[in-house]
Write a protein that holds these residues in place. Structure first.
Motif, short mmCIF file in Angstrom:
data_model
loop_
_atom_site.label_atom_id
_atom_site.label_comp_id
_atom_site.label_asym_id
_atom_site.label_seq_id
_atom_site.Cartn_x
_atom_site.Cartn_y
_atom_site.Cartn_z
N CYS A 19 0.84 -1.20 0.00
CA CYS A 19 0.00 0.00 0.00
C CYS A 19 0.87 1.25 0.00
CB CYS A 19 -0.92 0.03 1.22
SG CYS A 19 -2.23 -1.17 1.12
N ALA A 20 1.95 1.20 0.82
CA ALA A 20 2.84 2.36 0.91
C ALA A 20 3.51 2.62 -0.43
CB ALA A 20 3.89 2.11 1.98
N CYS A 21 3.99 1.53 -1.07
CA CYS A 21 4.64 1.69 -2.38
C CYS A 21 3.64 2.23 -3.41
CB CYS A 21 5.20 0.35 -2.86
SG CYS A 21 6.62 -0.16 -1.90
N ALA A 22 2.42 1.70 -3.37
CA ALA A 22 1.39 2.16 -4.31
C ALA A 22 1.08 3.63 -4.09
CB ALA A 22 0.13 1.32 -4.14
N ALA A 23 1.02 4.01 -2.80
CA ALA A 23 0.73 5.42 -2.49
C ALA A 23 1.83 6.33 -3.00
CB ALA A 23 0.56 5.60 -0.99
N LEU A 24 3.09 5.87 -2.81
CA LEU A 24 4.22 6.68 -3.27
C LEU A 24 4.25 6.78 -4.78
CD1 LEU A 24 7.15 5.60 -0.94
CD2 LEU A 24 6.14 7.86 -1.14
N LEU A 25 4.11 5.62 -5.44
CA LEU A 25 4.17 5.61 -6.89
C LEU A 25 2.96 6.31 -7.50
CD1 LEU A 25 5.44 1.98 -7.48
CD2 LEU A 25 6.71 4.08 -7.77
N GLY A 26 1.84 6.18 -6.82
CA GLY A 26 0.60 6.76 -7.33
C GLY A 26 0.65 8.27 -7.42
N GLY A 27 1.53 8.89 -6.65
CA GLY A 27 1.59 10.36 -6.64
C GLY A 27 2.48 10.94 -7.71
N CYS A 28 3.18 10.08 -8.44
CA CYS A 28 4.17 10.59 -9.39
C CYS A 28 3.52 10.93 -10.73
CB CYS A 28 5.29 9.58 -9.57
SG CYS A 28 6.18 9.24 -8.06
N ALA A 29 2.95 12.10 -10.83
CA ALA A 29 2.32 12.50 -12.09
C ALA A 29 3.36 13.08 -13.03
CB ALA A 29 1.24 13.54 -11.80
N THR A 30 3.18 12.82 -14.31
CA THR A 30 4.05 13.42 -15.31
C THR A 30 3.19 14.18 -16.30
OG1 THR A 30 3.96 11.37 -16.59
CG2 THR A 30 5.88 11.67 -15.17
N GLY A 31 3.78 15.19 -16.89
CA GLY A 31 3.03 16.04 -17.82
C GLY A 31 2.75 15.33 -19.14
N ALA A 32 1.77 15.85 -19.85
CA ALA A 32 1.44 15.30 -21.16
C ALA A 32 2.62 15.49 -22.10
CB ALA A 32 0.21 16.01 -21.72
N SER A 33 2.97 14.41 -22.80
CA SER A 33 4.13 14.52 -23.70
C SER A 33 3.68 15.02 -25.07
CB SER A 33 4.82 13.16 -23.85
OG SER A 33 4.13 12.35 -24.76
N HIS A 34 4.54 15.79 -25.71
CA HIS A 34 4.13 16.39 -26.98
C HIS A 34 3.95 15.32 -28.06
CE1 HIS A 34 8.44 16.36 -28.21
NE2 HIS A 34 7.94 16.36 -29.42
N GLU A 35 4.73 14.25 -27.99
CA GLU A 35 4.60 13.19 -29.01
C GLU A 35 3.20 12.58 -28.96
OE1 GLU A 35 7.05 13.19 -26.74
OE2 GLU A 35 9.01 13.00 -27.74
N ALA A 36 2.68 12.38 -27.74
CA ALA A 36 1.37 11.74 -27.60
C ALA A 36 0.21 12.68 -27.94
CB ALA A 36 1.20 11.23 -26.18
N MET A 37 0.50 13.97 -28.08
CA MET A 37 -0.57 14.92 -28.41
C MET A 37 -0.66 15.20 -29.91
SD MET A 37 -0.58 17.68 -25.28
CE MET A 37 1.16 18.10 -25.23
N VAL A 38 0.23 14.59 -30.68
CA VAL A 38 0.19 14.79 -32.14
C VAL A 38 -0.84 13.83 -32.74
CG1 VAL A 38 1.51 14.73 -34.28
CG2 VAL A 38 2.62 15.44 -32.16
N PRO A 39 -1.88 14.34 -33.38
CA PRO A 39 -2.86 13.43 -33.98
C PRO A 39 -2.24 12.63 -35.13
CG PRO A 39 -3.39 15.71 -34.49
CD PRO A 39 -2.23 15.74 -33.58
N PRO A 40 -2.53 11.33 -35.19
CA PRO A 40 -1.92 10.53 -36.26
C PRO A 40 -2.34 10.99 -37.65
CG PRO A 40 -3.53 9.24 -35.02
CD PRO A 40 -3.37 10.53 -34.31
N THR A 41 -3.60 11.39 -37.77
CA THR A 41 -4.07 11.91 -39.06
C THR A 41 -4.95 13.13 -38.83
OG1 THR A 41 -5.96 10.42 -38.96
CG2 THR A 41 -4.11 9.69 -40.32
N VAL A 42 -4.83 14.08 -39.72
CA VAL A 42 -5.70 15.26 -39.70
C VAL A 42 -6.32 15.37 -41.09
CG1 VAL A 42 -5.79 17.78 -39.52
CG2 VAL A 42 -4.33 16.49 -37.98
N THR A 43 -7.64 15.47 -41.12
CA THR A 43 -8.30 15.59 -42.41
C THR A 43 -8.12 17.01 -42.92
OG1 THR A 43 -9.93 14.11 -41.45
CG2 THR A 43 -10.48 15.04 -43.59
#
Lengths: 184, 152
Positions: A19-43
């Motif tokens: 539970c302690a490990c999960a609580a610690l790991l659960g708090g580690c937020a990372t920002g949205a990466s620019h690669e994942a925000m690029v749409p694969p296709t745009v009409t």
């Protein structure tokens, strides 16, 4: 000092440890990466032969103990990459000399705190102006959303980041699709 | 040795979790070329789920700043003679009592709903503020945010 033997450690200790490990790991937020925000296709209906510069504001840096956020710089990088890939404009220009200026203001990101499926909603104000006159060519508030299900990622913070990136990706896709429909 | 390890991790996790209890954030963004100094008349749209009267707090705060402000339900078209429509999102949390965790206020162009300015305040339990203080902080940030020209 009397040393505690392995057998004397309460049975629930491994559970507490987990539970302690999960609580610690659960708090580690990372920002949205620019690669994942690029749409694969745009009409892209029209591929504009002009150049454009990109400016993004309203984004936030991610606090490790908070929720995944979209930084202005990351969104701008994703937007520039999406413009280049989709050829919505012939060129993304830095500094002076561009034909159009595209500004995006991230007005709000609505994120849930709990749940199996995370649906993130995003609103951004898009404005396209002529660089020479400053005249507004197009302006619109674009709303998008994305749901990351429990099957997408086990950890909630990862699921939330994926949903946030998806909402940003859809926003970029919608925005560029609308710009491509303009007759510049 | 094993017990010490468990204890250390538990203490670390408590520290890690409790550090999230005093998060403060206040941001404001003005859209490039939006001139907030020209906005004198506001219409605050009440969120259908809001039973706490936050829309009244916002319109009262705007009125106290010398603006003309009124509130009411969302309408298909913006009321006449309005310079800006104000929308908000309030998030609440329970810690002994309910408190406002986050407030986001967006000032919109009444003709196309475009977000001219948006501001957000986020205060966790240990640094909680009353709803009226949250409203005041958010609106102060909107009106104090520097107007930005495109390309700056």
């Amino acid at each position: 000092m009397k040393q505690m033997k392995r057998s004397q450690v309460p049975l629930y200790s491994p559970l507490l440890l987990l539970c302690a490990c999960a609580a610690l790991l659960g708090g580690c937020a990372t920002g949205a990466s620019h690669e994942a925000m690029v749409p694969p296709t745009v009409t892209a209906v029209n591929k504009h032969p002009q150049s454009v510069s990109v400016e993004v504001s309203g984004g936030q840096e991610t606090d490790a103990m908070g929720k995944s956020q979209v930084a202005s710089e990351s969104f701008a990088q994703a937007l520039e990459q999406a413009i280049t890939q989709s050829q919505t404009f012939a060129r993304v220009a830095k500094g002076a000399g561009q034909d159009y200026k595209l500004s995006v203001v991230i007005a709000g990101i609505d994120q849930p705190s709990f749940g199996f499926s995370f649906t993130v909603k995003m609103e951004a104000g898009w404005t396209l102006r002529r660089a020479d006159t400053g005249a507004t060519v197009w302006q619109e508030s674009i709303r998008s959303e994305y749901t990351a299900g429990a099957g997408d990622a086990f950890a909630g913070v990862v699921r939330l980041r994926m949903a946030t990136e998806g909402a940003a990706r859809n926003n970029i896709s919608q925005g560029l699709s609308k710009i491509s429909q303009l007759k510049l | 040795m094993y017990a010490r390890l468990v204890l250390s991790i538990l203490i670390l996790s408590v520290l890690g979790l409790s550090s999230g209890c005093a998060v403060n954030r206040a941001t404001a963004t003005i859209s490039p070329d939006s001139d907030m100094s020209k906005v004198k008349t506001f219409y605050v749209v009440q969120q259908p789920k809001d039973q706490r009267g936050i829309e009244k707090l916002i319109s009262d705060n705007l009125a106290a700043r010398g603006f003309s402000a009124r509130s009411g339900p969302e309408t298909p078209t913006a009321p006449p003679a309005i310079d800006a429509v104000v929308t908000y999102v309030d998030k609440w949390m329970w810690d002994i009592t309910m408190y406002m965790l986050e407030l986001t206020v967006t000032v919109r162009n009444p003709t196309n709903n475009f977000p001219m300015a948006t501001a957000n305040s986020y205060h966790t339990s240990l640094t909680r503020k009353s709803p009226s203080e949250m409203v005041d902080e958010v609106l102060t940030n909107i009106f104090n945010a520097p107007a930005k020209k495109q390309g700056e």
